[in-house]
Design a protein around this motif. Sequence first.
Motif, short mmCIF file in Angstrom:
data_model
loop_
_atom_site.label_atom_id
_atom_site.label_comp_id
_atom_site.label_asym_id
_atom_site.label_seq_id
_atom_site.Cartn_x
_atom_site.Cartn_y
_atom_site.Cartn_z
N ILE A 209 154.88 141.26 27.23
CA ILE A 209 155.62 142.07 28.20
C ILE A 209 157.01 141.49 28.42
O ILE A 209 158.01 142.22 28.46
N SER A 210 157.07 140.15 28.56
CA SER A 210 158.37 139.50 28.77
C SER A 210 159.29 139.70 27.59
O SER A 210 160.48 139.94 27.74
N LYS A 215 164.07 142.51 25.25
CA LYS A 215 164.73 143.37 24.25
C LYS A 215 165.38 144.58 24.91
O LYS A 215 166.45 145.02 24.50
N VAL A 216 164.72 145.12 25.94
CA VAL A 216 165.27 146.29 26.61
C VAL A 216 166.56 145.96 27.34
O VAL A 216 167.53 146.73 27.31
N HIS A 221 173.11 141.78 28.99
CA HIS A 221 173.51 140.38 29.09
C HIS A 221 174.94 140.21 28.59
O HIS A 221 175.34 140.84 27.59
N PRO A 222 175.74 139.37 29.24
CA PRO A 222 177.12 139.14 28.78
C PRO A 222 177.14 138.39 27.47
O PRO A 222 176.20 137.64 27.14
N HIS A 223 178.19 138.56 26.71
CA HIS A 223 178.33 137.90 25.41
C HIS A 223 178.89 136.50 25.62
O HIS A 223 180.06 136.21 25.34
N VAL A 224 178.04 135.64 26.13
CA VAL A 224 178.41 134.24 26.36
C VAL A 224 177.57 133.39 25.42
O VAL A 224 176.33 133.45 25.46
N ASP A 225 178.23 132.61 24.57
CA ASP A 225 177.50 131.79 23.61
C ASP A 225 176.74 130.70 24.33
O ASP A 225 177.28 129.98 25.19
#
Length: 964
Positions: A209-210, A215-216, A221-225
């Motif tokens: 479930i997690s 994935k959903v 999420h921000p594009h922070v490496d």
Amino acid sequence: MTEEAEVSPTSSSDQQAPHFLQDVIFHGKFKLLKALTPEENTLCQHGLYFQDGQRRVDYILTYHVKKPAGGRSGRQSSHVLTENAVARSLRRGPHSFGEHFRLHQAQRARNSSSLPSSPMADVELGCPGETFNGQEDHKMFRRKEFEGKLRDMGLELEKDEDTKIAGVGFVKIHAPWNILCREAELMKLKMPTKKVYEVKQLSGVVEKISSLVSKVVEPLHPHVDEHQPKNFKHLSHTFSREKQHLFDLSDKDDFFDSRTRSSIVFEILKRTKCKAKYSMGITSLLGSGIYTAAYPLHDGDINQESFNDRKLLNDEWANYSVFYKYQPIGLVRKYFGEKIGLYFAWLGLYTQMLIPASVVGVIVFLYGCATVDDNIPSMEICHPKNNITMCPLCDKVCSYWKLSTACATARASHLFDNPATVFFSIFMALWAAMFMEHWKRRQMRLNHEWDLTGFEDEEDHPRAEYEFQVMQKSLSKDKKSHHKIEKLTCQDRLPAYMTNVVMMLLMIGVTFAIVFGVILYRISTKAALHMSSNPVTRSHVQLTVKTTAAIINLVVILILDEVYGAVARWLTVLEVPKTDKSFEERLIFKTFILKFVNAFTPIIYIAFFRGRLVGRPGSYLYVFESYRMEECTHGGCLMELCIQLSITMLGKQLIQNNLFEIGVPKLKKLIRYIRSKQGAFQEEERQKKLQRYEADHFLEPFAGLTPEYMEMIIQFGFVTLFVASFPLAPLFALLNNIIEIRLDAKKFVTELRRPVAARAKDIGIWYNLLRGVANVAVIINAFVISFTSDFIPRMVYQYMYSPDGSMHGFVNNTLSYFNVSHFQEGKEPMDPLYLGYTVEMCRYKDYREPPWSTTPYEISKEFWAVLAVRLAFVIVFQNVVMLMSDIVDWLIPDIPKDIILQIHKEKILLVDLFLKEEQGKICVLESRASTGGKENCSRSNNNNNNSTTAPPGSGLHTNSTKSL
């Protein structure tokens, strides 16, 4: 660009060199500066490093300088270097001072022979030929002394007075590696060790479930490496110079990031004191104008193509186009520190929790819209055959009116006054409890991720104002008494405490007086509009009066908010709190009380007092013998409460929270920029690129998080306190906060100077205020449902007085009769035939006996029945909701279970790490006695290193990790 460079010696050879060779050393270093690579020159030009391009600027001090009449030259730099050598010789001894004095005189002779003398030359020196007032001379001396103390503490300084900002000098401060290590140990900073362990992931159905949820929400999420996978974590430990081998020191330049370096330097600045009288460190020097500003630098420019944390925050956080994404809280904490990171984490969680509250509120509102046509009381009021004649709403100028004219108000009231609002009030009480519990869990998780587990707030340094008052008290005592005064007593603060009490009561009284003034405005305006000959004006009297009064209240609230903020700060300064934490908590408490009373007093009046103290026809209650107290329309005061609440909430959010936050910082920045553009600068000079520390000088100073928290706490009050009367409040709060997060982010990244990073494990007093508002909300909503809405009267009529158990006849049951011949003399309507017929009996909303009864106009038994049910409902509602909130609190643990397991495992790993270290030491001692032992020790040490050190590159290895 020519700079005055006061550079602390970085090598022992420089310190031990003869004084006559120091110029040679300096010129050698100056040639080295010219040989820097292009990349190093770029870093130097951006102002993030010293002139050598190697030592980064950790902190900036600014001060006012008096610029010379002529242009600067290279001789001035060397002159100041010589003067600095003279200053250093004062601390080394008289012989050294003599040599430096002769060198100084020779240098001045060379300068005077090559160039004409100027009375304005060399502002930094107090020598003959210069025009210096005493105050500037004193400030210069204090700066010299303080900077000398900083060098003694191990910091390295570099000055720059030849800047593009008129009259502003800069002191760049760098903390060397040994100073950083020393202060990190004193501050008990937790730093990541070489040990890396694997965090145990969820298993079974929960893991699936997690994974599906992850994935959903991945696009959110921000594009922070991430430098490290989420399922691995470095084991952290308090930094110690004796255990440096436990930490990964392969890159010493980045081991302490810019946030940590600036906080370390700030701690040194706070505790460094001069010998001068009443000097308490940097805060005292800023207060007395010796320095004009002190701040760390931002990491580069947001418009640069090169990568830096500030640009990343601007692109992935402080951008309205990413409003739908999660915040990069880890990066916010890395750049601004834990205290600011916790604020944005709390604001983000609060905004997320508003989503379900908004959905339920919209459903409740739509339920009211869907059932308005089926509402029997509204249908009875709006029925065209309804010929109920109501008594006048004011004396003389108001006439009789038909109840059917209140149809629109009655239908609108049903949108907010229906059975679903009771459910929504209970839901919001439980929502507040769940929000508080969810935040405690989120806070504990962040504490673990940010290595704050076990962190305790240490006693802060006394404030400069406090120590100054202690010194003043000591000097006022008898000089013969050698007793040292170390603190201020309650007796010393008694006048301040009395002033606080009197001023707080006075400010609250001012709020009450203004609310009373708005009441008089409504009464007089209503009477004036009823006298109008325009039928359109007379038909919209109620709406006009309600709306304009609400707008007046909003304007007054906005003005008084600013006044009360200044008054609260002034009162807190009078108390002279000992520490910054105590000062902040007292300021927050006073500001909250004043602003809470200011925002909610008009609303509380409408909800609980308006229409209660009115009297009845023939015996009304008057103010000043001429103003009749206003009463609610037949739809009740709930509709007016909704109007007042919506205008105040939306107005504060739109004007105060958004326009002010955008406009005021930009206006201040523009004014500061214009003031710096004086006649000494040519247009081409203005167009030159500013250094980083020059650009940051134009930014607004950081004034703390109190305004940010305060506006959210007041909004939380609007969402919870009167939500029974305005179910759309969570929706408007959600829309505001979506903008507020990005607005605050933009302000912190681009409009404010970089704050000094402060460690904190919670949001402090704000949590207690939230808890208090949530508890008060239960009580207020119980009273709103019971006394302000018609929920209880409808329920009592339906189950006690209705002949068929329906709501038919409810309107007639709530109206009493009045014989118009019983009007007081001079109070009867001037136009009794306004409806076209003679009125003998009129109706008014109250539970009273009719005029033909044996006890005319006395309170009827229905009133007492309704009152008893109302009081019982309040008691039951409060107890049930409080019990349900306690159950929620008990069911949800404060600390997540996985965090408890990780903390326990980390303790075991630390113990294991130290045991292996001790074994290694024992083996080293034994190896000195036998060669075989040495081989075994080497083997043991190799195994130890493999199990505690992460390989280069990924930092991870399957053999070097342990599962949690």
